[in-house]
Write a protein that holds these residues in place. Structure first.
Motif, short mmCIF file in Angstrom:
data_model
loop_
_atom_site.label_atom_id
_atom_site.label_comp_id
_atom_site.label_asym_id
_atom_site.label_seq_id
_atom_site.Cartn_x
_atom_site.Cartn_y
_atom_site.Cartn_z
N THR A 1 0.74 -1.09 -0.08
CA THR A 1 -0.06 -0.06 0.15
C THR A 1 0.59 1.32 -0.13
O THR A 1 0.34 2.34 -0.43
N TYR A 2 2.20 1.16 0.44
CA TYR A 2 2.97 2.26 0.41
C TYR A 2 3.75 2.31 -1.16
O TYR A 2 4.65 3.16 -1.25
N LEU A 3 3.36 1.49 -1.90
CA LEU A 3 3.83 1.33 -3.23
C LEU A 3 5.33 1.28 -3.13
O LEU A 3 6.22 1.78 -3.88
N ASP A 4 5.87 0.36 -2.29
CA ASP A 4 7.30 0.40 -2.10
C ASP A 4 8.20 1.56 -1.71
O ASP A 4 9.44 1.63 -1.90
N ALA A 5 7.35 2.67 -1.31
CA ALA A 5 7.99 3.84 -1.20
C ALA A 5 8.60 4.08 0.35
O ALA A 5 9.26 5.06 0.81
N LEU A 6 8.30 3.13 1.24
CA LEU A 6 8.33 3.21 2.59
C LEU A 6 10.01 2.49 2.74
O LEU A 6 10.19 1.53 2.38
N ASP A 7 10.87 3.26 3.68
CA ASP A 7 12.16 2.98 3.85
C ASP A 7 12.08 1.54 4.79
O ASP A 7 11.24 1.52 5.36
N PRO A 8 12.96 0.87 4.62
CA PRO A 8 12.91 -0.45 5.52
C PRO A 8 12.81 0.12 7.13
O PRO A 8 12.23 -0.56 7.67
N GLU A 9 13.28 1.22 7.59
CA GLU A 9 13.09 1.86 8.81
C GLU A 9 11.52 1.88 9.15
O GLU A 9 11.23 1.82 10.56
N GLY A 10 10.74 2.05 8.21
CA GLY A 10 9.58 2.61 8.46
C GLY A 10 8.56 1.17 8.50
O GLY A 10 7.35 1.36 8.88
N TRP A 11 9.09 0.22 7.94
CA TRP A 11 8.37 -1.25 8.07
C TRP A 11 8.11 -1.34 9.43
O TRP A 11 8.95 -1.30 10.35
N TYR A 12 6.86 -1.92 9.65
CA TYR A 12 6.65 -2.41 11.14
C TYR A 12 5.57 -3.61 11.15
O TYR A 12 4.45 -3.44 11.27
N PRO A 13 6.16 -4.79 11.14
CA PRO A 13 5.29 -5.77 10.86
C PRO A 13 4.63 -6.26 12.14
O PRO A 13 3.71 -7.16 12.06
N ASP A 14 5.18 -5.66 13.20
CA ASP A 14 4.34 -6.00 14.50
C ASP A 14 3.20 -5.25 14.82
O ASP A 14 2.68 -5.23 16.08
#
Ligand SMILES: [Zn+2]
Length: 276
Positions: A170-183
């Protein structure tokens, strides 16, 4: 705010002024009072009350506009039979985000300072990211979760996988890996309201619907406020698609209306880029 509302719809402006004069808004900032805001209706009195804590920020003004949007919705429905005064949550968040948009657009229009305009546009663009990407990710996650849950219990590891996949998509791959929040699914209260599944979706829907309505206002001119009022009344007794079709003539099942909403977002992004 009253002036901004009135410029858009005299009825909405008069309503906000009445709420202030009748002291229907509890906004005092005093020790021990919690943050947060809500609007509650008193159906037998045919009145509403707004609770919030005003700490002198523009965000607070925007929150007040949001809650007054809810209050106005109840106000126009007050003469309807009780069972026709209730509306689904996606339409509740339309009235509130619409009032916020009226205020923010007016403020942007009035502002003569580049810094202030950038601040307002930054806020608008952040809202669009929240509604169209962050909240959209929650919806995609919930949707996939419910599908997998049919087959049996979903493990915590799998929930985190679903969440991460939803964020990337949904972020169209625009989110930096630091922004990933799997939990994220662990901490977000909304996922645990079992009586209201898909609690997040109405906010995205309301944002897009109110933005699209806002875009129609210039071409509808003086007839807009009455149609808007009619739409709010229709929310108590019609399906969403029917309510919009019977008051504004748009078919929500077709992409046209939604594309107009996204055009507004795109225009705000362009304005922001031009100024920055
Ligand atoms: Zn709300």
């Amino acid at each position: 705010m009253i002036r901004a509302f009135r410029a858009f719809s005299p009825d909405l402006g008069d309503f906000a002024q009445m709420c202030d004069e009748k002291r229907w808004i509890e906004a005092e900032n005093r020790p021990g009072k919690r943050q947060g805001a809500f609007c509650t209706g008193l159906p037998t009195k045919r009145e509403s009350r707004v609770f919030m804590t005003f700490t002198n920020s523009f965000d607070n003004v925007s929150t007040l506009a949001h809650e007054l949007g809810h209050a106005y919705h109840s106000w126009v429905l007050r003469e309807q039979p009780l069972f026709l005064q209730d509306y689904p949550m996606n339409l509740a968040e339309t009235a509130s985000t619409f009032a916020e948009a009226v205020l923010a657009e007016d403020r942007l229009h009035q502002s003569r300072s580049r810094g202030e305009q950038l601040g307002i546009l930054d806020h608008m663009c952040s809202d669009a990211v929240a509604y169209l990407m962050n909240i959209h990710a929650r919806f995609v996650f919930e949707d996939r979760f419910h599908q997998e849950r049919r087959e049996g219990e979903v493990s915590t590891a799998r929930l985190s996988e679903l969440m991460l996949a939803a964020q990337k998509e949904t972020y169209l791959d625009a989110l930096d890996p630091e922004g990933w929040y799997p939990d994220f699914w662990v901490s977000k209260l909304h996922f645990y309201i079992s009586g209201l599944p898909f609690y997040n979706f109405p906010y995205t829907f309301g944002f897009l619907l109110s933005t699209g309505l806002f875009a129609l206002a210039p071409e509808l001119g003086a007839s807009f406020p009455q149609r808007y009022r009619d739409l709010l009344i229709a929310t108590g007794c019609q399906e969403t698609e029917e309510a919009v079709k019977s008051t504004f003539g748009y078919d929500l099942a077709a992409p046209d209306f939604w594309n107009r909403s996204l055009d507004v977002v795109e225009r705000r992004v362009s304005q922001f880029l031009a100024l920055v």
